[in-house]
Design a protein around this motif. Structure first.
Motif, PDB file in Angstrom:
ATOM      1  N   ALA A   1      68.349 -36.596  48.417  1.00 54.41           N
ATOM      2  CA  ALA A   1      68.919 -37.105  49.659  1.00 54.41           C
ATOM      3  C   ALA A   1      69.364 -35.992  50.600  1.00 54.41           C
ATOM      4  O   ALA A   1      69.323 -36.155  51.822  1.00 54.41           O
ATOM      5  N   ARG A   2      69.767 -34.860  50.037  1.00 55.79           N
ATOM      6  CA  ARG A   2      70.243 -33.767  50.878  1.00 55.79           C
ATOM      7  C   ARG A   2      69.054 -33.112  51.562  1.00 55.79           C
ATOM      8  O   ARG A   2      68.144 -32.604  50.915  1.00 55.79           O
ATOM      9  N   ARG A   3      69.049 -33.108  52.897  1.00 54.18           N
ATOM     10  CA  ARG A   3      67.932 -32.543  53.640  1.00 54.18           C
ATOM     11  C   ARG A   3      67.915 -31.025  53.526  1.00 54.18           C
ATOM     12  O   ARG A   3      68.953 -30.373  53.521  1.00 54.18           O
ATOM     13  N   GLY A   4      66.718 -30.487  53.474  1.00 51.14           N
ATOM     14  CA  GLY A   4      66.558 -29.041  53.423  1.00 51.14           C
ATOM     15  C   GLY A   4      65.439 -28.658  52.476  1.00 51.14           C
ATOM     16  O   GLY A   4      65.294 -29.252  51.398  1.00 51.14           O
ATOM     17  N   PHE A   5      64.635 -27.666  52.877  1.00 51.90           N
ATOM     18  CA  PHE A   5      63.517 -27.235  52.045  1.00 51.90           C
ATOM     19  C   PHE A   5      64.012 -26.742  50.688  1.00 51.90           C
ATOM     20  O   PHE A   5      63.450 -27.085  49.641  1.00 51.90           O
ATOM     21  N   GLY A   6      65.085 -25.956  50.695  1.00 52.23           N
ATOM     22  CA  GLY A   6      65.629 -25.454  49.445  1.00 52.23           C
ATOM     23  C   GLY A   6      66.176 -26.559  48.567  1.00 52.23           C
ATOM     24  O   GLY A   6      66.035 -26.517  47.337  1.00 52.23           O
ATOM     25  N   ALA A   7      66.813 -27.559  49.200  1.00 48.93           N
ATOM     26  CA  ALA A   7      67.337 -28.681  48.428  1.00 48.93           C
ATOM     27  C   ALA A   7      66.214 -29.411  47.706  1.00 48.93           C
ATOM     28  O   ALA A   7      66.335 -29.778  46.534  1.00 48.93           O
ATOM     29  N   ALA A   8      65.088 -29.631  48.412  1.00 45.93           N
ATOM     30  CA  ALA A   8      63.944 -30.313  47.800  1.00 45.93           C
ATOM     31  C   ALA A   8      63.334 -29.479  46.685  1.00 45.93           C
ATOM     32  O   ALA A   8      63.026 -29.985  45.605  1.00 45.93           O
ATOM     33  N   CYS A   9      63.144 -28.184  46.938  1.00 44.27           N
ATOM     34  CA  CYS A   9      62.561 -27.309  45.918  1.00 44.27           C
ATOM     35  C   CYS A   9      63.426 -27.266  44.666  1.00 44.27           C
ATOM     36  O   CYS A   9      62.917 -27.347  43.537  1.00 44.27           O
ATOM     37  N   HIS A  10      64.733 -27.138  44.856  1.00 41.66           N
ATOM     38  CA  HIS A  10      65.602 -27.007  43.694  1.00 41.66           C
ATOM     39  C   HIS A  10      65.717 -28.320  42.931  1.00 41.66           C
ATOM     40  O   HIS A  10      65.839 -28.314  41.690  1.00 41.66           O
ATOM     41  N   ALA A  11      65.669 -29.439  43.637  1.00 42.73           N
ATOM     42  CA  ALA A  11      65.663 -30.725  42.947  1.00 42.73           C
ATOM     43  C   ALA A  11      64.434 -30.844  42.061  1.00 42.73           C
ATOM     44  O   ALA A  11      64.493 -31.357  40.938  1.00 42.73           O
ATOM     45  N   GLY A  12      63.294 -30.346  42.565  1.00 42.36           N
ATOM     46  CA  GLY A  12      62.082 -30.364  41.756  1.00 42.36           C
ATOM     47  C   GLY A  12      62.192 -29.443  40.557  1.00 42.36           C
ATOM     48  O   GLY A  12      61.749 -29.787  39.451  1.00 42.36           O
ATOM     49  N   LEU A  13      62.787 -28.263  40.758  1.00 42.09           N
ATOM     50  CA  LEU A  13      62.947 -27.322  39.661  1.00 42.09           C
ATOM     51  C   LEU A  13      63.828 -27.904  38.565  1.00 42.09           C
ATOM     52  O   LEU A  13      63.526 -27.785  37.373  1.00 42.09           O
ATOM     53  N   THR A  14      64.930 -28.535  38.942  1.00 43.70           N
ATOM     54  CA  THR A  14      65.835 -29.089  37.936  1.00 43.70           C
ATOM     55  C   THR A  14      65.236 -30.326  37.260  1.00 43.70           C
ATOM     56  O   THR A  14      65.586 -30.641  36.121  1.00 43.70           O
ATOM     57  N   ALA A  15      64.326 -31.017  37.938  1.00 39.68           N
ATOM     58  CA  ALA A  15      63.664 -32.170  37.330  1.00 39.68           C
ATOM     59  C   ALA A  15      62.498 -31.762  36.443  1.00 39.68           C
ATOM     60  O   ALA A  15      62.046 -32.544  35.611  1.00 39.68           O
ATOM     61  N   ALA A  16      61.992 -30.552  36.631  1.00 40.26           N
ATOM     62  CA  ALA A  16      60.844 -30.082  35.845  1.00 40.26           C
ATOM     63  C   ALA A  16      61.228 -29.921  34.377  1.00 40.26           C
ATOM     64  O   ALA A  16      62.382 -29.647  34.036  1.00 40.26           O
ATOM     65  N   THR A  17      60.249 -30.100  33.516  1.00 37.95           N
ATOM     66  CA  THR A  17      60.467 -29.938  32.081  1.00 37.95           C
ATOM     67  C   THR A  17      59.431 -29.000  31.459  1.00 37.95           C
ATOM     68  O   THR A  17      59.523 -28.677  30.280  1.00 37.95           O
ATOM     69  N   ALA A  18      58.440 -28.583  32.240  1.00 39.98           N
ATOM     70  CA  ALA A  18      57.370 -27.739  31.718  1.00 39.98           C
ATOM     71  C   ALA A  18      57.834 -26.291  31.563  1.00 39.98           C
ATOM     72  O   ALA A  18      58.820 -25.864  32.169  1.00 39.98           O
ATOM     73  N   GLU A  19      57.105 -25.537  30.777  1.00 36.75           N
ATOM     74  CA  GLU A  19      57.416 -24.126  30.566  1.00 36.75           C
ATOM     75  C   GLU A  19      57.273 -23.328  31.860  1.00 36.75           C
ATOM     76  O   GLU A  19      58.086 -22.448  32.159  1.00 36.75           O
ATOM     77  N   ILE A  20      56.235 -23.637  32.626  1.00 36.39           N
ATOM     78  CA  ILE A  20      55.950 -22.923  33.867  1.00 36.39           C
ATOM     79  C   ILE A  20      56.056 -23.891  35.039  1.00 36.39           C
ATOM     80  O   ILE A  20      55.553 -25.020  34.974  1.00 36.39           O
ATOM     81  N   VAL A  21      56.714 -23.448  36.098  1.00 36.00           N
ATOM     82  CA  VAL A  21      56.878 -24.277  37.298  1.00 36.00           C
ATOM     83  C   VAL A  21      56.207 -23.582  38.478  1.00 36.00           C
ATOM     84  O   VAL A  21      56.386 -22.381  38.689  1.00 36.00           O
ATOM     85  N   CYS A  22      55.424 -24.347  39.218  1.00 38.28           N
ATOM     86  CA  CYS A  22      54.780 -23.864  40.441  1.00 38.28           C
ATOM     87  C   CYS A  22      55.377 -24.578  41.641  1.00 38.28           C
ATOM     88  O   CYS A  22      55.920 -25.679  41.516  1.00 38.28           O
ATOM     89  N   PHE A  23      55.243 -23.949  42.793  1.00 34.43           N
ATOM     90  CA  PHE A  23      55.682 -24.552  44.047  1.00 34.43           C
ATOM     91  C   PHE A  23      54.514 -24.512  45.021  1.00 34.43           C
ATOM     92  O   PHE A  23      53.775 -23.530  45.089  1.00 34.43           O
ATOM     93  N   CYS A  24      54.381 -25.585  45.795  1.00 41.08           N
ATOM     94  CA  CYS A  24      53.302 -25.654  46.783  1.00 41.08           C
ATOM     95  C   CYS A  24      53.729 -26.586  47.906  1.00 41.08           C
ATOM     96  O   CYS A  24      54.342 -27.625  47.653  1.00 41.08           O
ATOM     97  N   ASP A  25      53.420 -26.218  49.137  1.00 41.66           N
ATOM     98  CA  ASP A  25      53.699 -27.112  50.254  1.00 41.66           C
ATOM     99  C   ASP A  25      52.873 -28.386  50.108  1.00 41.66           C
ATOM    100  O   ASP A  25      51.793 -28.382  49.502  1.00 41.66           O
TER     101      ASP A  25
END
Length: 245
Positions: free
Chosen positions: A74-98
């Motif tokens: 809910a919190r707007r911001g590119f970093g907020a979205a990226c970090h929410a994805g990182l904390t939701a990830a469960t895999a050994e390796i995490v990638c980021f992509c627009d």
């Protein structure tokens, strides 16, 4: 796959099905038109985590129908979205992509191979424009200025601070990133450099995005991004053990 709702304080969700080795975080704000192209290019066996950052165009529905896991931030911001994805990830390796179809997530395969082999700790994509309007002049200028400031701050000789990247999840979480706006990608690089990570950079095609840019598509957006990132660069490096300031 089922939708997952998280917030910065929510516990991470359990993995869907067998353990995965790669999760791809896709920050998303009104990218319904681009999602089909992007999600079709997620490598087999990898999980797409589409982080809906307040879309009003049905992006979450499109992502879910195409098999992605949806994380709501809910919190707007590119970093907020990226970090929410990182904390939701469960895999050994995490990638980021627009999520705007300007970058192809399949280009992350050699990045992941490099991380997995131990050749690098963080791999970044250096954007190489393909097609008119892929990378506006003002956005390139801002990126070049920040790259120079990054070199002065860390000694890293990077040519780009692009969003296509890969690293190990646990190590990324240990960086304790705090920026939740446009400074998040740069903060990741700065803190990784301060921690002594081996950082690699490889060319990737960069094509005109689908739809209007929320950040670098305008001078105002670029200015805001540069301001956020400049604030990150003003943070002093950590003190070395045994060295008195």
């Amino acid at each position: 796959m089922r939708a997952v709702t998280t917030s910065p304080s929510s516990p991470e969700p359990p993995p869907d099905g067998p353990a995965r080795t790669v999760d791809v975080v896709l920050p998303c704000l009104d990218e319904a038109a681009a999602l089909p192209w992007v999600l079709r290019r997620i490598p087999p066996g990898w999980r797409a985590l589409v982080v809906d950052n307040g879309s009003t165009d049905g992006s979450d529905r499109v992502a879910r129908e195409l098999g992605a896991t949806v994380v709501r931030e809910a919190r707007r911001g590119f970093g907020a979205a990226c970090h929410a994805g990182l904390t939701a990830a469960t895999a050994e390796i995490v990638c980021f992509c627009d999520c705007d179809a300007s970058l192809d997530p399949s280009d992350l395969v050699p990045f992941v191979d490099e991380i997995r082999s131990g050749a690098a700790d963080l791999v970044l994509g250096r954007r190489r424009p393909r097609g008119r309007g892929a990378w506006p002049a003002h956005a390139r200028a801002g990126n070049a200025a920040l790259s120079l400031l990054l070199r002065r701050r860390t000694g890293l000789r990077l040519r780009d601070l692009g969003p296509l990247r890969a690293a190990r999840r646990e190590e990324l979480l240990a960086l304790d990133l705090t920026d939740r706006r446009s400074g998040y990608p740069l903060e990741m690089v700065v803190r990784a450099a301060d921690a002594g990570w081996r950082i690699a950079e490889h060319d990737v095609p960069y094509t005109p995005r689908t739809g209007a840019s929320k950040v670098t598509g305008t001078w105002r957006g670029t200015y805001q991004a540069v301001r956020d990132m400049s604030r990150v660069l003003q943070e002093p490096p950590p003190a070395r053990e045994g060295v008195t300031p």
